[in-house]
Write a protein that holds these residues in place. Structure first.
Motif, PDB file in Angstrom:
ATOM      1  N   VAL A 162     -32.198 -22.932 -27.715  1.00 50.74           N
ATOM      2  CA  VAL A 162     -31.978 -24.230 -27.067  1.00 50.74           C
ATOM      3  C   VAL A 162     -32.289 -24.123 -25.575  1.00 50.74           C
ATOM      4  CG1 VAL A 162     -30.194 -25.898 -26.401  1.00 50.74           C
ATOM      5  CG2 VAL A 162     -30.329 -25.095 -28.765  1.00 50.74           C
ATOM      6  N   ARG A 163     -31.826 -23.064 -24.932  1.00 47.78           N
ATOM      7  CA  ARG A 163     -32.100 -22.884 -23.495  1.00 47.78           C
ATOM      8  C   ARG A 163     -33.602 -22.752 -23.225  1.00 47.78           C
ATOM      9  NH1 ARG A 163     -27.568 -19.252 -23.902  1.00 47.78           N
ATOM     10  NH2 ARG A 163     -25.719 -20.154 -22.887  1.00 47.78           N
ATOM     11  N   ASN A 164     -34.319 -22.140 -24.175  1.00 55.37           N
ATOM     12  CA  ASN A 164     -35.752 -21.940 -23.989  1.00 55.37           C
ATOM     13  C   ASN A 164     -36.571 -23.195 -24.260  1.00 55.37           C
ATOM     14  OD1 ASN A 164     -35.311 -19.283 -23.350  1.00 55.37           O
ATOM     15  ND2 ASN A 164     -35.888 -18.481 -25.353  1.00 55.37           N
ATOM     16  N   SER A 165     -35.982 -24.195 -24.934  1.00 54.67           N
ATOM     17  CA  SER A 165     -36.777 -25.357 -25.347  1.00 54.67           C
ATOM     18  C   SER A 165     -36.333 -26.688 -24.748  1.00 54.67           C
ATOM     19  CB  SER A 165     -36.808 -25.460 -26.881  1.00 54.67           C
ATOM     20  OG  SER A 165     -35.587 -25.143 -27.472  1.00 54.67           O
ATOM     21  N   ALA A 218     -34.618 -28.742 -21.068  1.00 56.48           N
ATOM     22  CA  ALA A 218     -34.191 -28.694 -19.675  1.00 56.48           C
ATOM     23  C   ALA A 218     -32.688 -28.473 -19.621  1.00 56.48           C
ATOM     24  CB  ALA A 218     -34.566 -29.991 -18.960  1.00 56.48           C
ATOM     25  N   PRO A 219     -32.162 -27.873 -18.551  1.00 55.36           N
ATOM     26  CA  PRO A 219     -30.744 -27.488 -18.489  1.00 55.36           C
ATOM     27  C   PRO A 219     -29.765 -28.614 -18.795  1.00 55.36           C
ATOM     28  CG  PRO A 219     -31.943 -26.487 -16.687  1.00 55.36           C
ATOM     29  CD  PRO A 219     -32.911 -27.398 -17.367  1.00 55.36           C
ATOM     30  N   GLN A 220     -30.023 -29.838 -18.319  1.00 58.62           N
ATOM     31  CA  GLN A 220     -29.049 -30.906 -18.539  1.00 58.62           C
ATOM     32  C   GLN A 220     -28.900 -31.255 -20.024  1.00 58.62           C
ATOM     33  OE1 GLN A 220     -31.920 -31.187 -16.956  1.00 58.62           O
ATOM     34  NE2 GLN A 220     -32.890 -33.213 -17.157  1.00 58.62           N
ATOM     35  N   ALA A 247     -29.833 -28.941 -22.542  1.00 63.59           N
ATOM     36  CA  ALA A 247     -29.437 -27.704 -23.226  1.00 63.59           C
ATOM     37  C   ALA A 247     -27.936 -27.490 -23.162  1.00 63.59           C
ATOM     38  CB  ALA A 247     -30.167 -26.517 -22.602  1.00 63.59           C
ATOM     39  N   GLU A 248     -27.324 -27.731 -22.001  1.00 62.69           N
ATOM     40  CA  GLU A 248     -25.889 -27.492 -21.857  1.00 62.69           C
ATOM     41  C   GLU A 248     -25.073 -28.434 -22.728  1.00 62.69           C
ATOM     42  OE1 GLU A 248     -24.730 -24.802 -20.525  1.00 62.69           O
ATOM     43  OE2 GLU A 248     -26.819 -24.322 -20.087  1.00 62.69           O
ATOM     44  N   ARG A 249     -25.521 -29.664 -22.876  1.00 65.68           N
ATOM     45  CA  ARG A 249     -24.815 -30.603 -23.755  1.00 65.68           C
ATOM     46  C   ARG A 249     -24.863 -30.130 -25.202  1.00 65.68           C
ATOM     47  NH1 ARG A 249     -26.810 -36.750 -25.407  1.00 65.68           N
ATOM     48  NH2 ARG A 249     -25.372 -36.969 -27.174  1.00 65.68           N
ATOM     49  N   ILE A 250     -26.037 -29.707 -25.629  1.00 69.25           N
ATOM     50  CA  ILE A 250     -26.201 -29.248 -27.012  1.00 69.25           C
ATOM     51  C   ILE A 250     -25.360 -27.996 -27.266  1.00 69.25           C
ATOM     52  CG2 ILE A 250     -27.855 -28.292 -28.663  1.00 69.25           C
ATOM     53  CD1 ILE A 250     -29.989 -30.085 -27.276  1.00 69.25           C
ATOM     54  N   ILE A 251     -25.395 -27.059 -26.330  1.00 65.84           N
ATOM     55  CA  ILE A 251     -24.654 -25.799 -26.497  1.00 65.84           C
ATOM     56  C   ILE A 251     -23.155 -26.055 -26.521  1.00 65.84           C
ATOM     57  CG2 ILE A 251     -24.075 -23.624 -25.352  1.00 65.84           C
ATOM     58  CD1 ILE A 251     -27.026 -23.522 -24.450  1.00 65.84           C
ATOM     59  N   ALA A 252     -22.675 -26.947 -25.643  1.00 62.24           N
ATOM     60  CA  ALA A 252     -21.240 -27.249 -25.596  1.00 62.24           C
ATOM     61  C   ALA A 252     -20.747 -27.807 -26.929  1.00 62.24           C
ATOM     62  CB  ALA A 252     -20.953 -28.238 -24.468  1.00 62.24           C
ATOM     63  N   GLU A 253     -21.503 -28.714 -27.528  1.00 59.80           N
ATOM     64  CA  GLU A 253     -21.077 -29.285 -28.815  1.00 59.80           C
ATOM     65  C   GLU A 253     -21.251 -28.283 -29.948  1.00 59.80           C
ATOM     66  OE1 GLU A 253     -21.566 -33.279 -29.860  1.00 59.80           O
ATOM     67  OE2 GLU A 253     -22.199 -33.928 -27.850  1.00 59.80           O
ATOM     68  N   GLY A 254     -22.168 -27.336 -29.762  1.00 57.95           N
ATOM     69  CA  GLY A 254     -22.334 -26.291 -30.767  1.00 57.95           C
ATOM     70  C   GLY A 254     -21.168 -25.328 -30.807  1.00 57.95           C
ATOM     71  N   ARG A 255     -20.422 -25.246 -29.710  1.00 61.67           N
ATOM     72  CA  ARG A 255     -19.253 -24.364 -29.649  1.00 61.67           C
ATOM     73  C   ARG A 255     -17.972 -25.053 -30.082  1.00 61.67           C
ATOM     74  NH1 ARG A 255     -20.462 -21.303 -23.824  1.00 61.67           N
ATOM     75  NH2 ARG A 255     -22.337 -20.163 -24.529  1.00 61.67           N
ATOM     76  N   ASN A 256     -18.074 -26.321 -30.439  1.00 61.23           N
ATOM     77  CA  ASN A 256     -16.912 -27.074 -30.908  1.00 61.23           C
ATOM     78  C   ASN A 256     -16.642 -26.701 -32.365  1.00 61.23           C
ATOM     79  OD1 ASN A 256     -15.003 -28.928 -31.756  1.00 61.23           O
ATOM     80  ND2 ASN A 256     -16.039 -30.707 -30.886  1.00 61.23           N
ATOM     81  N   ARG A 280     -45.183 -21.408 -27.573  1.00 64.88           N
ATOM     82  CA  ARG A 280     -44.526 -20.185 -27.105  1.00 64.88           C
ATOM     83  C   ARG A 280     -44.547 -20.050 -25.585  1.00 64.88           C
ATOM     84  NH1 ARG A 280     -48.235 -16.688 -31.114  1.00 64.88           N
ATOM     85  NH2 ARG A 280     -49.665 -18.251 -30.267  1.00 64.88           N
ATOM     86  N   ILE A 281     -45.266 -20.936 -24.916  1.00 69.03           N
ATOM     87  CA  ILE A 281     -45.464 -20.804 -23.477  1.00 69.03           C
ATOM     88  C   ILE A 281     -44.347 -21.520 -22.715  1.00 69.03           C
ATOM     89  CG2 ILE A 281     -47.029 -21.301 -21.558  1.00 69.03           C
ATOM     90  CD1 ILE A 281     -48.025 -19.182 -23.531  1.00 69.03           C
ATOM     91  N   PRO A 282     -43.694 -20.826 -21.756  1.00 65.78           N
ATOM     92  CA  PRO A 282     -42.672 -21.470 -20.940  1.00 65.78           C
ATOM     93  C   PRO A 282     -43.330 -22.422 -19.925  1.00 65.78           C
ATOM     94  CG  PRO A 282     -43.007 -19.213 -20.216  1.00 65.78           C
ATOM     95  CD  PRO A 282     -43.840 -19.399 -21.457  1.00 65.78           C
ATOM     96  N   PRO A 283     -42.580 -23.371 -19.320  1.00 65.03           N
ATOM     97  CA  PRO A 283     -41.173 -23.611 -19.660  1.00 65.03           C
ATOM     98  C   PRO A 283     -41.054 -24.563 -20.848  1.00 65.03           C
ATOM     99  CG  PRO A 283     -41.806 -25.012 -17.825  1.00 65.03           C
ATOM    100  CD  PRO A 283     -43.023 -24.182 -18.162  1.00 65.03           C
ATOM    101  N   TYR A 284     -40.086 -24.336 -21.674  1.00 60.92           N
ATOM    102  CA  TYR A 284     -39.677 -25.216 -22.766  1.00 60.92           C
ATOM    103  C   TYR A 284     -40.730 -25.385 -23.864  1.00 60.92           C
ATOM    104  CZ  TYR A 284     -36.837 -26.314 -18.690  1.00 60.92           C
ATOM    105  OH  TYR A 284     -36.067 -26.211 -17.557  1.00 60.92           O
TER     106      TYR A 284
END
Length: 466
Positions: free
Chosen positions: A64-67, A69-71, A73-82, A115-119
């Motif tokens: 998620v962080r690699n694909s 933007a931070p705003q 990615a952080e939302r997705i990760i936070a709900e994934g930890r719920n 495969r090429i950054p960013p995202y």
């Protein structure tokens, strides 16, 4: 253990509630290089969930962080930890869907590299769109008690979800097929072994061994190992050099389990399949590009050790011989289930009666009976295979008809839930109960009809009930 349920983010949640259309998805996806998309989806599919079906949260978060933007990615990760309401973005069904569409839509050369950054050129956005397109749209909110038509609609939606969730252990598929052929098939499987070798150029023993070896090639692959050595995902013929298999047999084996982009395109062009119909990958779970190969899906590779054997033999046989083959396969599955029950049951608590017969006629009651205290289980084992059109198509009536034909009242064998219900009624008829050889039913107070299916449809929500 009860199943764990998760929901996935969709494009509409980041697009003001508007779902992605198929045309919009195609316009975005077609900008990418086709083989690169299939490669990336294969990697993601392998590292988010391992070959035994265990979810890897850390890999999902890193992807998620690699694909995104931070705003986002952080939302997705936070709900994934719920833990109460787990959510994510990437999952097997989605990745297989995008792989299939990439083969059809994307250029073979040129195009963006995911495969090429960013995202990854915003490949995550395309995968979000795919989540909007997967539901068949057959179910709607309604009353708790469903009508039969509403229930079949629910089953039609959840069968592809259940299968894609990988509710089975991959190794069990290969071991089951090996046991069925070696131990329970009529005449020790001599005829089907000969047919398989003549068709594929590989003996069944070599095929089972190579399937397992190839699966083990990816068994310890995780995202950190892939990042350290991306070449570890590529499978070359040289990797098999330590095996005692001849180059000719190895080439035949790889031809049996892999396909090029052209092969996939030709296969997909011959039939109009549904969004969740991944028959092409079930048949060929390895993508072949020049001399290199890479995995599309590990669970489908495991299935090649089971269903791949069945279908290879089935297609090689003349139509006149297929019915007998299906019957023998069903008998082998029945014998395997009875053996598995006997091996698993506690003899101090359970009494097992394989292929019990009525006292009056010698007619078989069911495939097996299990007595536990005052409870009696009537077991029927069904080796029937359901068509892709019924399971993955958008016409629930086809699913209902196949369930009726193959599970409720089987027209070939006369066995099914309907027959099982009739047998229970006969055994416990208050006026003229039919006796079963070697079994006293006078102390039985509870009866459980049990249908065991070889097809994964039996594990789907709505089909499997306790």
């Amino acid at each position: 253990m009860p199943p764990k349920f998760s929901t996935y983010f969709s494009f509409s949640e980041f697009n003001g509630g508007t779902r992605a259309s198929f045309d919009q998805f195609r316009a975005e996806l077609s900008q990418f290089n086709g083989p690169a998309v299939v490669y990336v989806c294969g990697v993601m599919n392998s590292v988010v969930t391992d070959w035994q079906g265990h979810y890897r949260a850390e890999a999902h978060e890193e992807l998620v962080r690699n694909s995104f933007a931070p705003q986002f990615a952080e939302r997705i990760i936070a709900e994934g930890r719920n833990l109460e309401n787990h959510r994510g973005v990437y999952h097997r069904r989605q990745l297989l869907f995008v792989s299939k569409q990439a083969i059809l839509m994307c250029p073979e050369t040129g195009g963006k590299d995911p495969r090429i950054p960013p995202y990854g050129g915003e490949m995550g956005r395309v995968l979000l769109m795919a989540n909007d397109l997967l539901p068949k749209g057959l179910t709607h909110s309604g009353p708790t008690l469903l009508t039969p038509d509403q229930m079949i609609n629910v089953m039609s939606e959840f069968i592809p979800i259940g299968e894609a969730s990988g509710t089975f252990k991959a190794i069990n598929k290969i071991v089951r097929s090996r046991l069925m052929v070696d131990r329970f098939f009529p005449k020790a499987g001599t005829e089907i072994r000969r047919t398989f070798e003549e068709t594929t150029g590989v003996t069944l023993d070599e095929y089972f061994a190579l399937c397992l070896a190839t699966l083990c090639r990816y068994s310890d692959l995780d995202f950190k190992k892939y990042q350290a050595d991306p070449g570890s995902f590529v499978l070359s013929e040289g990797w098999y050099r330590t095996t005692p298999v001849s180059p000719a047999v190895l080439a035949s084996f790889l031809a049996e389990i892999s396909a090029t982009r052209e092969d996939f395109t030709q296969s997909l062009s011959q039939r109009k399949d549904a969004a969740s119909d991944f028959t092409c990958f079930r048949s060929k779970p390895i993508f072949r590009e020049n001399q290199d190969h890479f995995l599309i899906d590990s669970l489908y590779l495991a299935e090649k050790g089971e269903s791949g054997v069945f279908w290879s033999i089935n297609e090689a046989l003349p139509k006149t011989a297929r019915l007998r083959f299906h019957q023998d396969w069903g008998l082998a599955f029945e014998a395997y289930v009875n053996w598995l029950i006997a091996e698993s049951a506690d003899e101090l608590l359970n009494h097992i009666y394989p292929n019990p017969e009525f006292c009056d006629t010698g007619e078989e009651v069911s495939d097996a009976l299990i007595v536990c205290g005052d409870s009696l289980l009537f077991v029927e084992s069904k080796g029937a295979t359901f068509t892709a059109d019924a399971k993955y198509g958008t016409d629930p009536a086809k699913l209902r008809d196949e369930i009726e034909t193959k599970l409720v009242q089987n027209r070939e064998s006369g066995k099914g839930i309907g027959q099982l219900a009739a047998r229970i009624a006969e055994v416990f008829d208050r006026k003229r109960p039919r006796a079963i050889q070697g079994l006293d039913t006078s102390k039985i107070n509870k009866v459980f009809p049990v249908l065991v299916t070889r097809d994964d449809i039996g594990a789907a929500l709505g089909v499997c009930r306790e």
